[in-house]
Write an enzyme that holds these catalytic residues in place. Structure first.
Site, PDB file in Angstrom:
ATOM      1  N   SER A 139      33.617  24.450  23.656  1.00  0.00           N
ATOM      2  CA  SER A 139      32.489  23.820  22.889  1.00  0.00           C
ATOM      3  C   SER A 139      33.590  22.900  21.949  1.00  0.00           C
ATOM      4  O   SER A 139      34.277  23.739  21.700  1.00  0.00           O
ATOM      5  CB  SER A 139      31.512  24.484  22.435  1.00  0.00           C
ATOM      6  OG  SER A 139      30.813  24.081  21.114  1.00  0.00           O
ATOM      7  N   TYR A 152      28.685  33.774  20.022  1.00  0.00           N
ATOM      8  CA  TYR A 152      29.239  32.186  20.601  1.00  0.00           C
ATOM      9  C   TYR A 152      30.306  31.967  20.406  1.00  0.00           C
ATOM     10  O   TYR A 152      31.396  31.199  20.995  1.00  0.00           O
ATOM     11  CB  TYR A 152      27.968  30.899  20.615  1.00  0.00           C
ATOM     12  CG  TYR A 152      27.966  29.804  20.941  1.00  0.00           C
ATOM     13  CD1 TYR A 152      27.214  29.931  22.322  1.00  0.00           C
ATOM     14  CD2 TYR A 152      28.547  28.587  20.747  1.00  0.00           C
ATOM     15  CE1 TYR A 152      27.371  28.799  23.324  1.00  0.00           C
ATOM     16  CE2 TYR A 152      28.735  27.473  21.536  1.00  0.00           C
ATOM     17  CZ  TYR A 152      28.381  27.606  22.578  1.00  0.00           C
ATOM     18  OH  TYR A 152      28.274  25.949  23.225  1.00  0.00           O
TER      19      TYR A 152
HETATM   20  P1  NAD Z   1      21.625  24.377  30.222  1.00  0.00           P
HETATM   21  O1  NAD Z   1      21.440  26.143  29.434  1.00  0.00           O
HETATM   22  O2  NAD Z   1      21.061  23.554  30.820  1.00  0.00           O
HETATM   23  O3  NAD Z   1      22.748  25.782  31.634  1.00  0.00           O
HETATM   24  C1  NAD Z   1      23.553  26.890  31.951  1.00  0.00           C
HETATM   25  C2  NAD Z   1      23.670  27.260  32.979  1.00  0.00           C
HETATM   26  O4  NAD Z   1      24.113  28.490  32.768  1.00  0.00           O
HETATM   27  C3  NAD Z   1      22.162  27.022  34.024  1.00  0.00           C
HETATM   28  O5  NAD Z   1      22.710  26.806  34.739  1.00  0.00           O
HETATM   29  C4  NAD Z   1      22.086  28.744  33.859  1.00  0.00           C
HETATM   30  O6  NAD Z   1      21.370  28.733  34.691  1.00  0.00           O
HETATM   31  C5  NAD Z   1      23.540  29.000  34.255  1.00  0.00           C
HETATM   32  N1  NAD Z   1      23.265  30.693  33.381  1.00  0.00           N
HETATM   33  C6  NAD Z   1      22.723  31.327  32.110  1.00  0.00           C
HETATM   34  N2  NAD Z   1      22.511  32.704  32.524  1.00  0.00           N
HETATM   35  C7  NAD Z   1      23.394  33.241  33.600  1.00  0.00           C
HETATM   36  C8  NAD Z   1      23.809  34.248  34.325  1.00  0.00           C
HETATM   37  N3  NAD Z   1      23.655  35.511  33.386  1.00  0.00           N
HETATM   38  N4  NAD Z   1      24.336  34.234  35.464  1.00  0.00           N
HETATM   39  C9  NAD Z   1      24.790  32.883  35.950  1.00  0.00           C
HETATM   40  N5  NAD Z   1      24.661  31.616  35.298  1.00  0.00           N
HETATM   41  C10 NAD Z   1      23.969  31.419  33.905  1.00  0.00           C
HETATM   42  O7  NAD Z   1      23.255  24.329  29.619  1.00  0.00           O
HETATM   43  P2  NAD Z   1      24.033  23.754  28.768  1.00  0.00           P
HETATM   44  O8  NAD Z   1      23.800  22.893  27.259  1.00  0.00           O
HETATM   45  O9  NAD Z   1      24.505  22.470  29.955  1.00  0.00           O
HETATM   46  O10 NAD Z   1      25.203  24.674  28.631  1.00  0.00           O
HETATM   47  C11 NAD Z   1      26.471  24.310  29.841  1.00  0.00           C
HETATM   48  C12 NAD Z   1      27.362  24.941  29.303  1.00  0.00           C
HETATM   49  O11 NAD Z   1      27.802  24.184  28.263  1.00  0.00           O
HETATM   50  C13 NAD Z   1      27.387  26.710  27.903  1.00  0.00           C
HETATM   51  O12 NAD Z   1      28.806  27.370  28.235  1.00  0.00           O
HETATM   52  C14 NAD Z   1      27.822  26.065  26.829  1.00  0.00           C
HETATM   53  O13 NAD Z   1      27.818  26.976  25.708  1.00  0.00           O
HETATM   54  C15 NAD Z   1      27.903  24.529  26.942  1.00  0.00           C
HETATM   55  N6  NAD Z   1      28.298  23.876  25.819  1.00  0.00           N
HETATM   56  C16 NAD Z   1      26.772  23.056  25.815  1.00  0.00           C
HETATM   57  C17 NAD Z   1      27.098  22.344  25.249  1.00  0.00           C
HETATM   58  C18 NAD Z   1      25.771  21.650  24.516  1.00  0.00           C
HETATM   59  O14 NAD Z   1      25.705  21.078  23.371  1.00  0.00           O
HETATM   60  N7  NAD Z   1      24.733  21.519  25.523  1.00  0.00           N
HETATM   61  C19 NAD Z   1      27.979  21.805  23.869  1.00  0.00           C
HETATM   62  C20 NAD Z   1      29.221  22.288  24.229  1.00  0.00           C
HETATM   63  C21 NAD Z   1      29.513  23.676  24.936  1.00  0.00           C
END
Ligand code: NAD
Length: 257
Positions: A139, A152
């Site tokens: 991130s 985080y």
């Molecule tokens: P999201 O909530 O849409 O997806 C998260 C995914 O992780 C889902 O499929 C969920 O079921 C799965 N998950 C959560 N807990 C779990 C567990 N215990 N076991 C197995 N699967 C699990 O979120 P996203 O925004 O797509 O995030 C995905 C990644 O990207 C994360 O690591 C997040 O930190 C990172 N990220 C997101 C952003 C953003 O702005 N959305 C920015 C930077 C980084």
């Protein structure tokens, strides 16, 4: 179809960024091992529509024993994992003094330790083939901090460190490890933060979205899961054979400030 015959395991690929990356890898011909909670059939349909196989394992990424079972499942279904995308993640926002310890433990386990477990289990197969790609979804918070996101930010800085160590240990092999550092991506994880902001400040969701972007992201635009998928495809290409240990921001200028 540069990834035909390869297998990609994407943790947390039932939603958001993980699903976007799985679809882009599938467009290049990679079979997918899906993981994550919630609806499986909808996302699976989006992946198999690209003409590849997708198998699902519901391992809870906070549980090492379940992660081991998922890696064994991938080996059984596809012979092993060529491309590992450590993406599953959760968020919790609160000041340190009121941050629930159980939330700290869950975020460190899911956002950081899970990647250690999948990586240690994936490396032997990749070494044997002398080809592999480990892509860790960090991130902008893997590079800089924001208040009220202690667990985080710690986990994301941690995964950037893990990425560098992995890359160094594999530097003389055909296996690379890199991190992607997205800025804001409009997924359920971020929508929750926007909704909380709108409720706290008694403003519209539209206004809260503008404020969220304006505060951090000079481009005032969200990065999309498709764009991050495109970057993952690049990391899997021969052009990236010697890109190792990088934390690659895709953040609208967030960390350039
Ligand atoms: P999201 O909530 O849409 O997806 C998260 C995914 O992780 C889902 O499929 C969920 O079921 C799965 N998950 C959560 N807990 C779990 C567990 N215990 N076991 C197995 N699967 C699990 O979120 P996203 O925004 O797509 O995030 C995905 C990644 O990207 C994360 O690591 C997040 O930190 C990172 N990220 C997101 C952003 C953003 O702005 N959305 C920015 C930077 C980084």
């Amino acid at each position: 179809m540069q990834l035909k015959g390869k297998t990609a395991l994407v943790t947390g690929s039932t939603s958001g960024i993980g699903l976007g990356i799985a679809i882009e890898l599938a467009k290049q011909g990679a079979n997918i091992v899906m993981n994550g909670f919630g609806d499986v059939d909808g996302p699976r349909g989006q992946i198999t529509a690209q003409g590849v196989r997708a198998e699902y394992h519901g391992a809870d990424m906070s549980k090492p024993v379940e992660i081991e079972a998922m890696m064994a499942f991938a080996a059984e279904k596809f012979g092993g994992v060529d491309i590992l995308v450590n993406n599953a993640g959760i968020q919790h926002v609160a000041p340190i003094e009121s941050f629930p310890p159980e939330k700290w433990d869950a975020i460190i386990a899911i956002n950081l330790s899970s990647a250690f477990h999948t990586t240690r289990l994936a490396i032997p197969f990749m070494r044997q083939k002398n080809w592999g790609r480990i892509i860790n979804i960090a991130s902008a918070h893997g590079l800089v901090a924001s208040k009220e996101k202690s667990a985080y930010v710690a986990a994301k800085h941690g995964i950037v460190g893990l990425t560098k160590v992995t890359a160094l240990e594999l530097a003389t092999t055909g296996v690379t490890a890199n991190a992607i550092c997205p800025g804001w991506v409009l997924t359920p994880l971020v929508q929750k933060q926007i909704d909380a902001r709108a409720a706290n400040e008694k403003i519209s969701v539209e206004q809260a979205t503008k404020e969220l972007l304006g505060e951090k992201e000079p481009s005032l635009q969200f990065t999309t899961p498709e764009q991050l998928g495109g970057l993952a495809v690049f990391f899997c290409s021969p052009a990236a054979d010697n890109v190792r240990g990088q934390a690659w921001a895709h953040d609208g200028g967030w960390t350039a400030q």
